[in-house]
Design a protein around this motif. Structure first.
Motif, PDB file in Angstrom:
ATOM      1  N   ARG A 103     -37.510 143.613  66.338  1.00 20.68           N
ATOM      2  CA  ARG A 103     -36.062 143.548  66.130  1.00 20.68           C
ATOM      3  C   ARG A 103     -35.305 144.210  67.285  1.00 20.68           C
ATOM      4  O   ARG A 103     -34.223 143.754  67.668  1.00 20.68           O
ATOM      5  CB  ARG A 103     -35.697 144.201  64.806  1.00 20.68           C
ATOM      6  N   GLY A 104     -35.851 145.285  67.827  1.00 24.00           N
ATOM      7  CA  GLY A 104     -35.202 145.925  68.966  1.00 24.00           C
ATOM      8  C   GLY A 104     -35.095 144.985  70.155  1.00 24.00           C
ATOM      9  O   GLY A 104     -34.037 144.885  70.802  1.00 24.00           O
ATOM     10  N   TRP A 105     -36.197 144.260  70.431  1.00 21.61           N
ATOM     11  CA  TRP A 105     -36.164 143.293  71.524  1.00 21.61           C
ATOM     12  C   TRP A 105     -35.249 142.107  71.218  1.00 21.61           C
ATOM     13  O   TRP A 105     -34.605 141.562  72.130  1.00 21.61           O
ATOM     14  CB  TRP A 105     -37.580 142.807  71.827  1.00 21.61           C
ATOM     15  N   LEU A 106     -35.180 141.716  69.953  1.00 21.80           N
ATOM     16  CA  LEU A 106     -34.262 140.632  69.581  1.00 21.80           C
ATOM     17  C   LEU A 106     -32.818 141.001  69.908  1.00 21.80           C
ATOM     18  O   LEU A 106     -32.078 140.215  70.532  1.00 21.80           O
ATOM     19  CB  LEU A 106     -34.386 140.330  68.089  1.00 21.80           C
ATOM     20  N   LEU A 107     -32.397 142.174  69.478  1.00 24.43           N
ATOM     21  CA  LEU A 107     -31.020 142.604  69.719  1.00 24.43           C
ATOM     22  C   LEU A 107     -30.729 142.745  71.212  1.00 24.43           C
ATOM     23  O   LEU A 107     -29.647 142.355  71.695  1.00 24.43           O
ATOM     24  CB  LEU A 107     -30.755 143.927  69.005  1.00 24.43           C
ATOM     25  N   PHE A 108     -31.687 143.264  71.952  1.00 24.53           N
ATOM     26  CA  PHE A 108     -31.513 143.443  73.393  1.00 24.53           C
ATOM     27  C   PHE A 108     -31.374 142.096  74.104  1.00 24.53           C
ATOM     28  O   PHE A 108     -30.459 141.883  74.915  1.00 24.53           O
ATOM     29  CB  PHE A 108     -32.708 144.221  73.942  1.00 24.53           C
ATOM     30  N   SER A 109     -32.260 141.148  73.800  1.00 30.07           N
ATOM     31  CA  SER A 109     -32.225 139.844  74.475  1.00 30.07           C
ATOM     32  C   SER A 109     -30.969 139.060  74.102  1.00 30.07           C
ATOM     33  O   SER A 109     -30.402 138.347  74.945  1.00 30.07           O
ATOM     34  CB  SER A 109     -33.478 139.036  74.109  1.00 30.07           C
ATOM     35  N   GLN A 110     -30.503 139.196  72.865  1.00 30.34           N
ATOM     36  CA  GLN A 110     -29.299 138.465  72.460  1.00 30.34           C
ATOM     37  C   GLN A 110     -28.046 139.019  73.127  1.00 30.34           C
ATOM     38  O   GLN A 110     -27.128 138.262  73.464  1.00 30.34           O
ATOM     39  CB  GLN A 110     -29.173 138.500  70.934  1.00 30.34           C
ATOM     40  N   ALA A 111     -27.989 140.321  73.345  1.00 32.52           N
ATOM     41  CA  ALA A 111     -26.852 140.898  74.070  1.00 32.52           C
ATOM     42  C   ALA A 111     -26.806 140.369  75.501  1.00 32.52           C
ATOM     43  O   ALA A 111     -25.740 140.000  76.021  1.00 32.52           O
ATOM     44  CB  ALA A 111     -26.953 142.426  74.067  1.00 32.52           C
ATOM     45  N   LEU A 112     -27.983 140.307  76.149  1.00 34.43           N
ATOM     46  CA  LEU A 112     -28.043 139.761  77.513  1.00 34.43           C
ATOM     47  C   LEU A 112     -27.676 138.282  77.528  1.00 34.43           C
ATOM     48  O   LEU A 112     -27.023 137.804  78.466  1.00 34.43           O
ATOM     49  CB  LEU A 112     -29.443 139.960  78.090  1.00 34.43           C
ATOM     50  N   LEU A 113     -28.080 137.549  76.496  1.00 35.23           N
ATOM     51  CA  LEU A 113     -27.790 136.114  76.430  1.00 35.23           C
ATOM     52  C   LEU A 113     -26.292 135.852  76.334  1.00 35.23           C
ATOM     53  O   LEU A 113     -25.763 134.939  76.990  1.00 35.23           O
ATOM     54  CB  LEU A 113     -28.519 135.501  75.235  1.00 35.23           C
ATOM     55  N   ILE A 114     -25.600 136.624  75.539  1.00 34.16           N
ATOM     56  CA  ILE A 114     -24.145 136.462  75.423  1.00 34.16           C
ATOM     57  C   ILE A 114     -23.472 136.670  76.779  1.00 34.16           C
ATOM     58  O   ILE A 114     -22.593 135.892  77.188  1.00 34.16           O
ATOM     59  CB  ILE A 114     -23.582 137.452  74.384  1.00 34.16           C
ATOM     60  N   ILE A 115     -23.881 137.694  77.493  1.00 37.45           N
ATOM     61  CA  ILE A 115     -23.305 137.971  78.819  1.00 37.45           C
ATOM     62  C   ILE A 115     -23.583 136.810  79.774  1.00 37.45           C
ATOM     63  O   ILE A 115     -22.694 136.373  80.519  1.00 37.45           O
ATOM     64  CB  ILE A 115     -23.874 139.284  79.377  1.00 37.45           C
ATOM     65  N   ALA A 116     -24.801 136.276  79.749  1.00 37.51           N
ATOM     66  CA  ALA A 116     -25.174 135.190  80.664  1.00 37.51           C
ATOM     67  C   ALA A 116     -24.365 133.930  80.386  1.00 37.51           C
ATOM     68  O   ALA A 116     -23.903 133.249  81.319  1.00 37.51           O
ATOM     69  CB  ALA A 116     -26.668 134.899  80.537  1.00 37.51           C
ATOM     70  N   ALA A 141     -33.141 132.401  81.537  1.00 37.99           N
ATOM     71  CA  ALA A 141     -33.990 133.602  81.542  1.00 37.99           C
ATOM     72  C   ALA A 141     -33.794 134.426  80.276  1.00 37.99           C
ATOM     73  O   ALA A 141     -34.762 134.872  79.645  1.00 37.99           O
ATOM     74  CB  ALA A 141     -33.692 134.446  82.781  1.00 37.99           C
ATOM     75  N   THR A 142     -32.542 134.644  79.885  1.00 38.76           N
ATOM     76  CA  THR A 142     -32.279 135.442  78.680  1.00 38.76           C
ATOM     77  C   THR A 142     -32.647 134.671  77.417  1.00 38.76           C
ATOM     78  O   THR A 142     -33.137 135.257  76.437  1.00 38.76           O
ATOM     79  CB  THR A 142     -30.808 135.862  78.628  1.00 38.76           C
ATOM     80  N   SER A 143     -32.431 133.354  77.436  1.00 36.18           N
ATOM     81  CA  SER A 143     -32.809 132.527  76.289  1.00 36.18           C
ATOM     82  C   SER A 143     -34.318 132.512  76.094  1.00 36.18           C
ATOM     83  O   SER A 143     -34.818 132.616  74.960  1.00 36.18           O
ATOM     84  CB  SER A 143     -32.292 131.097  76.480  1.00 36.18           C
ATOM     85  N   SER A 144     -35.063 132.391  77.185  1.00 34.36           N
ATOM     86  CA  SER A 144     -36.522 132.374  77.078  1.00 34.36           C
ATOM     87  C   SER A 144     -37.058 133.726  76.615  1.00 34.36           C
ATOM     88  O   SER A 144     -38.065 133.795  75.903  1.00 34.36           O
ATOM     89  CB  SER A 144     -37.149 131.984  78.414  1.00 34.36           C
ATOM     90  N   THR A 145     -36.372 134.816  76.990  1.00 35.65           N
ATOM     91  CA  THR A 145     -36.769 136.138  76.502  1.00 35.65           C
ATOM     92  C   THR A 145     -36.556 136.235  74.996  1.00 35.65           C
ATOM     93  O   THR A 145     -37.404 136.767  74.256  1.00 35.65           O
ATOM     94  CB  THR A 145     -35.966 137.237  77.215  1.00 35.65           C
ATOM     95  N   GLN A 146     -35.434 135.716  74.520  1.00 32.09           N
ATOM     96  CA  GLN A 146     -35.211 135.678  73.076  1.00 32.09           C
ATOM     97  C   GLN A 146     -36.295 134.842  72.390  1.00 32.09           C
ATOM     98  O   GLN A 146     -36.817 135.216  71.331  1.00 32.09           O
ATOM     99  CB  GLN A 146     -33.834 135.085  72.759  1.00 32.09           C
ATOM    100  N   ASP A 147     -36.670 133.720  72.991  1.00 30.24           N
ATOM    101  CA  ASP A 147     -37.707 132.864  72.408  1.00 30.24           C
ATOM    102  C   ASP A 147     -39.028 133.603  72.257  1.00 30.24           C
ATOM    103  O   ASP A 147     -39.750 133.428  71.274  1.00 30.24           O
ATOM    104  CB  ASP A 147     -37.917 131.616  73.273  1.00 30.24           C
ATOM    105  N   ILE A 148     -39.368 134.414  73.267  1.00 25.66           N
ATOM    106  CA  ILE A 148     -40.612 135.182  73.215  1.00 25.66           C
ATOM    107  C   ILE A 148     -40.666 136.017  71.933  1.00 25.66           C
ATOM    108  O   ILE A 148     -41.661 136.018  71.202  1.00 25.66           O
ATOM    109  CB  ILE A 148     -40.729 136.113  74.437  1.00 25.66           C
ATOM    110  N   VAL A 149     -39.574 136.711  71.659  1.00 25.91           N
ATOM    111  CA  VAL A 149     -39.548 137.635  70.527  1.00 25.91           C
ATOM    112  C   VAL A 149     -39.434 136.876  69.203  1.00 25.91           C
ATOM    113  O   VAL A 149     -40.089 137.224  68.214  1.00 25.91           O
ATOM    114  CB  VAL A 149     -38.391 138.639  70.669  1.00 25.91           C
ATOM    115  N   VAL A 150     -38.609 135.823  69.166  1.00 26.05           N
ATOM    116  CA  VAL A 150     -38.456 135.049  67.932  1.00 26.05           C
ATOM    117  C   VAL A 150     -39.781 134.399  67.533  1.00 26.05           C
ATOM    118  O   VAL A 150     -40.166 134.401  66.359  1.00 26.05           O
ATOM    119  CB  VAL A 150     -37.358 133.985  68.099  1.00 26.05           C
ATOM    120  N   ASP A 151     -40.481 133.840  68.512  1.00 29.52           N
ATOM    121  CA  ASP A 151     -41.771 133.209  68.205  1.00 29.52           C
ATOM    122  C   ASP A 151     -42.760 134.229  67.643  1.00 29.52           C
ATOM    123  O   ASP A 151     -43.475 133.954  66.676  1.00 29.52           O
ATOM    124  CB  ASP A 151     -42.347 132.545  69.455  1.00 29.52           C
ATOM    125  N   ALA A 152     -42.823 135.404  68.272  1.00 31.13           N
ATOM    126  CA  ALA A 152     -43.724 136.442  67.779  1.00 31.13           C
ATOM    127  C   ALA A 152     -43.309 136.898  66.383  1.00 31.13           C
ATOM    128  O   ALA A 152     -44.161 137.092  65.500  1.00 31.13           O
ATOM    129  CB  ALA A 152     -43.732 137.626  68.742  1.00 31.13           C
TER     130      ALA A 152
END
Length: 455
Positions: A103-116, A141-152
């Protein structure tokens, strides 16, 4: 390093009434709902650096060759396995301690995605395609990072008996998110234009709204609970140094996977299975615009008929995977998604007809959803160890993105050289190598070694 032992049976959720079956149903529905919402969050950003961006560029006067090359901005989707070990092993300051590893990585990647997405909204394809490419690259890049965490998170949070509802819901929601960022974004842009806002600014505000919709995933991450498999894996490595955890996650994930029989053949199959979809999908939006359909024609059919076909196809894929073996299901999905390309060849020959467009979009969405559900079932079956879930699944999905990113980058030049009817016939033929490899893997007993996939 060994996989942590299985946990004791989960207690009935507090506050659930009725029998234990009713309590379990409530608990299952909550977990599947979380997975569904995260599927929407994963599907939303893909088109913003893909097909929706290509429509924006085409309307801005960018030529077909350059549009085709923009498939390369999807490179992060093919390389995400390189930083996936970070999501398996590293902590995000403050967030991991408060919300857990996933969940920590989810929140982090989504914040970066909004900025991008907001940065991409500020670019102008007509004046600076390079800046657009850089903005799209950041989104990917930020979307694929979110995908990594969501898939896991999805693989770890749902036990085998719940994968049926989880995969069908995830894929259907993923496609809905994709439709929102295609048809929904196009409707938004048209709506902004109708109020007198110039086209460039209308596109900017459309992307701003899409950035705001990422918050759906953020709220989901906040109300979700950390998967127990992730908690146990974290506990098993808590005494290791950060660098050691990353190293073990990376080396362990690759060595464990590549040590399996026919691992390389399986990886090539992962690359090729969805290539037929990727090659045609790269040029579908420019094709429809070139035929003379308006942006709203395309958006209305994709959002209406396409959405219905996607939902039905997603659950049809779940039924196929439940009814037949994994190998037989892959055959059904692979053939259907390849043959569906001929509907676009027919559309190109029949001329501008909304009924023909509706049929082609329906066929593409329905068969693609079937193929995707079955493909996700296969990828999930390949991931066995919670210590390496993010890295292994990222490797597999990154390889699956090779077709969309690199192999499809020349699609615009092929379409320009042969014309639209023949182009989509070629899109069907590019599925043949994956089907040949499927025969070879069957004969080698690959799918029997995976064991039964309960979906």
């Amino acid at each position: 390093m060994t996989t942590p032992d299985k946990p004791p049976a989960k207690p009935i959720p507090p506050g659930a009434r009725g029998s234990w079956r009713d309590a379990f149903a409530v608990y299952l529905q909550r977990r599947v709902l979380i997975v569904l919402l995260l599927g929407f969050s994963s599907g939303l950003p893909l088109a913003l650096s893909g097909s929706t961006l290509l429509v924006w560029m085409r309307e801005s006067g960018v030529d077909l060759g350059t549009i085709g090359l923009f498939a390369l901005v999807g490179t992060p989707y093919t390389l995400k396995f390189l930083w996936a070990p970070l999501a398996d092993a590293m902590h995000v300051p403050l967030l991991t301690r408060k919300f857990g590893r996933r969940r920590g990585w989810l929140l982090f990647s989504q914040a970066l995605l909004i900025i991008a997405i907001l940065l991409l909204a500020l670019t102008d394809p007509a004046r600076s395609p390079l800046l657009v490419a850089l903005g799209a690259l950041l989104v990917a890049a930020t979307s694929s990072t979110q995908d990594i965490v969501v898939d896991a998170f999805r693989v770890e949070s749902l036990p085998e008996s719940e994968q049926a509802a989880g995969m069908a819901s995830y894929v259907a929601a993923y496609r809905i998110g994709l439709l929102v960022s295609t048809a929904g974004a196009l409707f938004l842009v048209s709506g902004f234009e109708s109020t007198g806002i110039p086209r460039g600014e209308a596109w900017m505000w459309g992307y701003v709204v899409m950035a705001a919709m990422v918050l759906i995933g953020t709220m989901t991450a906040l109300i979700a609970t950390e998967p127990e498999r992730s908690v146990r894996a974290e506990a098993a490595t808590s005494t290791e140094a950060a660098f050691s955890r990353v190293l073990h996650a990376a080396i362990g994930a690759f060595s464990e996977f590549l040590g399996r029989k026919d691992a390389w053949a399986a990886l090539v199959f992962v690359v090729l299975f969805k290539f037929t979809d990727a090659f045609s999908g790269t040029m579908t939006a420019p094709f429809v615009i070139d035929l003379g359909f308006t942006r709203n024609d395309y958006a209305a059919i994709v959002k209406g008929v396409g959405l219905a076909a996607t939902l039905i196809g997603g659950f049809a894929g779940g039924f196929v995977a439940r009814r037949y073996s994994l190998a037989a299901s892959l055959w059904i999905g692979g053939v259907l998604q390849a043959v569906a390309n001929l509907s676009f060849s027919w559309l190109a020959l029949s001329g501008v007809s909304q009924w023909a467009l509706a049929f082609a979009i329906t066929a593409e969405n329905f068969t693609s959803a079937i193929g995707t559900v079955i493909f996700v079932a296969y990828l999930s079956a390949l991931c066995r160890n919670p210590l390496h879930t993010a890295t292994q699944y990222a490797l597999l999905t990154a390889l699956a993105a090779v077709g969309r990113t690199y192999l499809s980058s020349g699609a615009g030049y092929v379409a320009k050289a042969v014309g639209w009817p023949l182009f989509f016939a070629i899109c069907m033929l590019v599925a043949i190598p994956s089907l040949i490899l499927l025969i070879w893997l069957q004969r080698r007993g690959h799918f029997e070694e995976l064991g039964p996939v309960k979906v």
